[in-house]
Design an enzyme around this catalytic site. Structure first.
Site, PDB file in Angstrom:
ATOM      1  N   ASP A   1      77.429 -50.420  -0.195  1.00  0.00           N
ATOM      2  CA  ASP A   1      79.018 -50.870  -0.977  1.00  0.00           C
ATOM      3  C   ASP A   1      80.229 -49.309  -0.749  1.00  0.00           C
ATOM      4  OD1 ASP A   1      79.070 -51.570  -3.865  1.00  0.00           O
ATOM      5  OD2 ASP A   1      79.505 -49.680  -4.351  1.00  0.00           O
TER       6      ASP A   1
ATOM      7  N   ASN B   1      91.088 -50.135  -6.826  1.00  0.00           N
ATOM      8  CA  ASN B   1      92.256 -51.131  -6.845  1.00  0.00           C
ATOM      9  C   ASN B   1      92.946 -50.813  -7.959  1.00  0.00           C
ATOM     10  OD1 ASN B   1      91.438 -53.343  -5.711  1.00  0.00           O
ATOM     11  ND2 ASN B   1      89.762 -54.156  -6.712  1.00  0.00           N
TER      12      ASN B   1
ATOM     13  N   ASP C   1      92.823 -55.691  -0.525  1.00  0.00           N
ATOM     14  CA  ASP C   1      92.145 -56.663   0.185  1.00  0.00           C
ATOM     15  C   ASP C   1      91.577 -55.839   1.626  1.00  0.00           C
ATOM     16  OD1 ASP C   1      91.495 -58.370  -2.134  1.00  0.00           O
ATOM     17  OD2 ASP C   1      93.800 -59.553  -1.638  1.00  0.00           O
TER      18      ASP C   1
ATOM     19  N   GLU D   1      82.890 -55.670  -3.065  1.00  0.00           N
ATOM     20  CA  GLU D   1      82.921 -54.990  -2.543  1.00  0.00           C
ATOM     21  C   GLU D   1      81.473 -54.376  -1.700  1.00  0.00           C
ATOM     22  OE1 GLU D   1      82.095 -52.849  -6.421  1.00  0.00           O
ATOM     23  OE2 GLU D   1      83.107 -54.700  -5.992  1.00  0.00           O
TER      24      GLU D   1
END
Length: 888
Positions: free
Chosen positions: A754, A762, A771, A798
């Protein structure tokens, strides 16, 4: 059974065999079409499923977080304003979420990103009642879709319970989902105008549909015979069904893939069902078009073959009639010759080929002073009566004519009479009939006293008049003028002139020759004049009353003293035979054209392996001409360049031919990898038909279908953003590797990965940077897995997962450590991380030897639990469940 009946039966068998082959190919194509369509529908509905699971997971994470955060007490205006602003931020970030609201235990909205909703009580709503009835706080409640009163839109409520004092019911956090926001996703997977992609609530209400002809939401699909009800009743996560889908337009037959959206980790109280369907008639429409075209081609081919066989049989009948007429005429000629032998004063002799007797007329015998009974037909000693000085020359001239080197036998020599004296005679003769190999079958000759030369000429004319066609002498003078010194009466039927009209000038016959043939005929005559070689030609003439006729002629030139050339020749009418030959050629050309224009590759191979027919499509596919590959063996050397694969194909093809001989002639269709002359590789479906020692091979290009299948497979099993395997691919591989390792008693390891504080990344840098970060991390994970059978996949959001077959816990822990170091070495700046200044990951490791008491889901759950331990311990570290944690 007569020969024509056998020919018709044979044609029927071949036509039926071709029809059976065509039907088999069409059935195979139909099955492939349906299989391909089913695969496409499953893949498209899988894309919808994966995207919605990711989206619902994101929404659920936000609801879980909001539900777990206590509200400030008291909830004054300032606190409410801060909560509303936070709800607004979350609502803006989540696609498809129209409103986020917090409700108290009585169903009153106490906070919302839309201020006008605060204070409204919704305790009477079905979704609130469903939340109150939820079995636990972990349940994600999906209310039944409803239609809003204010704007008339259809909405779906998703909620989680807020715990109250003492763990009781403290209220609900609700997200109002706008299904219309998911319409782009449904539209993206539609690849045909007739295709429908929909979303249906678990209770049977379809709240979203993407279709060429839009249908209002709210259709009830819970009726027992609908595709939705049959899927739910099956208890399967995924179904492929055919049947009616009841909607506002009525009922129609569909081929549909349906998939239940209810991942175990979300604890959804009610599932959603995604469906992708196409009308059954539209799916098979291109195939039906192929069927009609194939049937039309089969009928056309059958009609052409019937026409060709009819023409062939008619030609055979005409040839038999012609042969009977010739036999009858020969009998008449025989009778006339017999009469001529008895009546003429010429010395006539007749011979019917080697081994047959020679007939001598009484006048021939009398000319030498013998009575009729003194020389019988078995007397072959006439050569011994030739004068010794001329015997060798006479026999040589006769032998040349019998071999076909001269058109006439003609000479002057002496022959011994009964009293021992010698008499000068003029000998003439001609072979009237030869067999297929050119051997003489019928020869007629005459002896005449030189004193009676004029009478002999008359007698010879009478005899020549009995011969079909015309006998002639054609003389070309040194100045180029020409004439016919002698021509039989048959010239009247050949050219339409009397013999005397051509005696001094031969030019009128050339005016009767067809203009298209005249130049060629003149050149052939000129060539024979130069070389003095025998002349032969076939050409057309135009006669005033009979129209266009075909003539066949042959002649032998002879150089005379003074430079003139004298031809001795024979012409006869071959119109009927020529027309029949031309008709047969046209029929053969039509059949060859039909086969050449077939939409599939065709080649025909004889018993020696020689390829004697290749149609246009076959040459387009492979490009190997007859000069490059005259035989099947040489073609295979080019088409299958790999020796091992070629040997495998040769064995498989021999078995297919044996099966065809044993089962009625049909060669089973198999797919082969071929190489064209240009180097292009194609996948070919090759089958065919055996007839006798020959066979017809058929070639259908499957390259495009295979490429499409591979592309769809790649799209279905690859994550489009990161380029690593997707969740579906991982799930299937995990099940397969679990079974394999259980059989081999080898360990199987999982690493759950993770990205640390990815949401903050983000929020700080934007979704495009997020991305790019996901792609970079996926690339690092994939590069760090050195073994070819290791798998890196995106698990969701993620999160990534690595599958390591035949790897124990220590090896998996070391690999997880290397993965963490590889990601950190990327050096991607992360200002919002509390762990490091760059992007890092946390990893959970689990490994076991699969046994009867374990499951792959349990192994995955342990790796996931170890991941959360690593995150809870401060992130940027690896946890394997042994109690010790390691960090960077």
């Amino acid at each position: 059974m007569t020969r024509p009946a056998l020919q018709w039966r044979g044609l029927a068998v071949v036509w039926l065999a071709l029809g059976a082959l065509l039907a088999a190919l069409l059935l195979l194509d139909r099955n492939e079409t349906l299989a391909r369509e089913r695969q496409h529908l499953v893949q498209q509905v899988g894309i919808v499923h994966d995207n919605l699971v990711r989206h619902i997971t994101s929404i659920d994470a936000v609801l879980e977080r909001l539900a777990g955060e206590p509200l400030p007490q008291p909830l004054d205006a300032g606190a409410r304003q801060r909560i509303n602003a936070r709800l607004h931020v979350f609502s803006e970030a989540l696609q498809g979420v129209r409103t986020l609201s917090v409700l108290d235990a009585d169903g009153t909205i106490i906070a919302s990103d839309r201020a006008e909703l605060i204070g409204h009580n919704v305790a009477y709503r079905d979704y609130y009642r469903a939340a109150r009835a939820a079995p636990s706080a972990d349940t994600l409640v999906l209310g039944k879709p409803f239609r809003a009163v204010l704007d008339g839109g259809w909405y779906l409520m998703a909620g989680r319970i807020r715990p109250g004092p003492g763990g009781g019911f403290g209220g609900v956090v609700l997200a109002t989902l706008d299904p219309a926001q998911f319409l782009t996703l449904l539209e993206s997977v539609r690849y045909a105008p007739d295709m429908r992609v929909g979303l249906t609530h678990g209770e049977g209400v379809r709240f979203l549909l993407s279709s060429e002809h839009p249908v209002a939401p709210g259709t009830d699909l819970s009726h027992p015979q609908t595709l939705f009800s049959r899927h739910v009743a099956s208890g399967q996560r995924q179904s492929l069904l055919r049947g009616p889908a009841v909607d506002g337009e009525g009922t129609a037959a569909y081929l549909a893939a349906l998939r239940t959206i209810q991942p175990p980790e979300l604890h959804m109280d009610t599932p959603l069902v995604a469906s992708a369907a196409r009308e059954w008639s539209a799916v098979l429409s291109p195939w039906r078009t192929k069927v009609w075209l194939a049937v039309a081609a089969q009928l056309l081919l059958g009609a052409a073959a019937c026409g060709a066989l009819y023409l062939l049989q008619r030609r055979q009948r005409e040839l038999r009639q012609h042969q009977r007429a010739l036999a009858h005429r020969e009998q008449q000629l025989e009778a006339r010759w017999r009469a001529a032998l008895q009546a003429t004063s010429l010395g006539i002799w007749e011979w019917h080929g080697e081994g047959s007797p020679t007939h001598f007329s009484p006048s021939w015998k009398a000319m030498l002073g013998y009575a009729d009974e003194e020389i019988d037909d078995q007397d072959h000693g006439w050569q011994q009566r030739l004068h010794p000085d001329e015997r060798e020359q006479v026999l040589a001239l006769l032998a040349r004519h019998l071999r076909g080197e001269t058109p006439l036998y003609e000479t002057t020599h002496r022959i011994r009479c009964k009293d021992g004296s010698y008499r000068w005679v003029q000998a003439r003769g001609r072979v009237l009939q030869r067999d297929a190999e050119g051997r003489p079958l019928h020869f007629v000759g005459s002896f005449g006293d030189l004193a009676e030369h004029g009478e002999d000429r008359i007698r010879l004319d009478r005899l020549a008049g009995q011969v079909p066609g015309m006998l002639y002498q054609y003389q070309v003078e040194p100045d180029g003028s020409s004439r016919f010194p002698y021509v039989s009466a048959g010239v009247q039927g050949i050219y339409g002139f009397a013999p005397e009209e051509l005696r001094d000038d031969a030019s009128p016959v050339f005016q009767r020759i067809h203009p298209d043939d005249l130049l060629r005929v003149n050149r052939s005559i000129e060539a024979a004049l130069r070389t003095l070689q025998p002349w032969h030609d076939e050409y057309r003439v135009r006669l005033p009353e009979r129209g266009e006729r075909w003539l066949s002629g042959q002649a032998q030139p002879q150089l005379l003293d003074g430079g003139a050339v004298l031809w001795h020749g024979y012409l006869h009418d071959v119109t009927e035979a020529k027309q029949q030959a031309l008709q047969l050629q046209e029929t053969e050309r039509l059949l060859k054209h039909l086969m050449n224009e077939m939409p599939i590759g065709l080649c025909m191979v004889d018993e020696d392996g020689r390829i004697y027919f290749r149609n246009r499509r076959f040459l387009e596919y492979f490009g190997y001409t007859e000069a490059q590959a005259p035989t099947l063996h040489e073609w295979a050397l080019h088409a299958y360049p790999d020796p091992q694969y070629r040997a495998q194909i040769a064995q498989q093809w021999r078995q297919a031919l044996q099966q065809a001989h044993a089962s009625g002639g049909d060669i089973p269709v198999h797919e082969y990898r071929t190489t064209a002359a240009s180097g292009v590789q194609r996948t070919m479906a090759i089958g065919g038909l055996v007839f006798g020692a020959h066979f017809l091979a058929t070639f259908v290009d499957r390259t495009k279908q295979q490429a499409q299948s591979e592309l769809l497979h790649k799209l279905a099993y690859m994550d489009s953003l990161t380029g690593v395997a997707n969740r579906r691919h991982f799930d299937q591989t995990l099940q397969a590797e679990w079974r394999r390792c259980r059989r081999s008693r080898q360990p199987l390891a999982l690493i759950m990965v993770d990205i640390d504080h990815f949401k903050q990344f983000n929020d700080l840098y934007g979704h495009q940077a997020g991305d790019a970060c996901l792609r970079a991390v996926a690339g690092a994970l994939r590069a760090a897995l050195a073994r070819s059978h290791d798998l890196a996949a995106r698990y969701g959001g993620e999160e990534f997962v690595c599958l390591l077959p035949e790897c124990d816990l220590a090896g998996a822990r070391a690999k997880a450590q290397a993965l963490c170091e590889a990601v950190q070495a990327l050096g991607i700046t992360h200002g919002g991380s509390s762990v490091a200044g760059v992007v890092t990951v946390s990893a959970g490791v689990a490994s076991e030897v699969p046994g009867e008491d374990g499951t792959p889901e349990a192994l995955l759950a342990r790796a996931d639990a170890h991941l959360y331990r690593a995150k809870a311990a401060g992130r940027n570290r690896v946890d394997d469940g042994t109690g010790s944690l390691s960090n960077q």
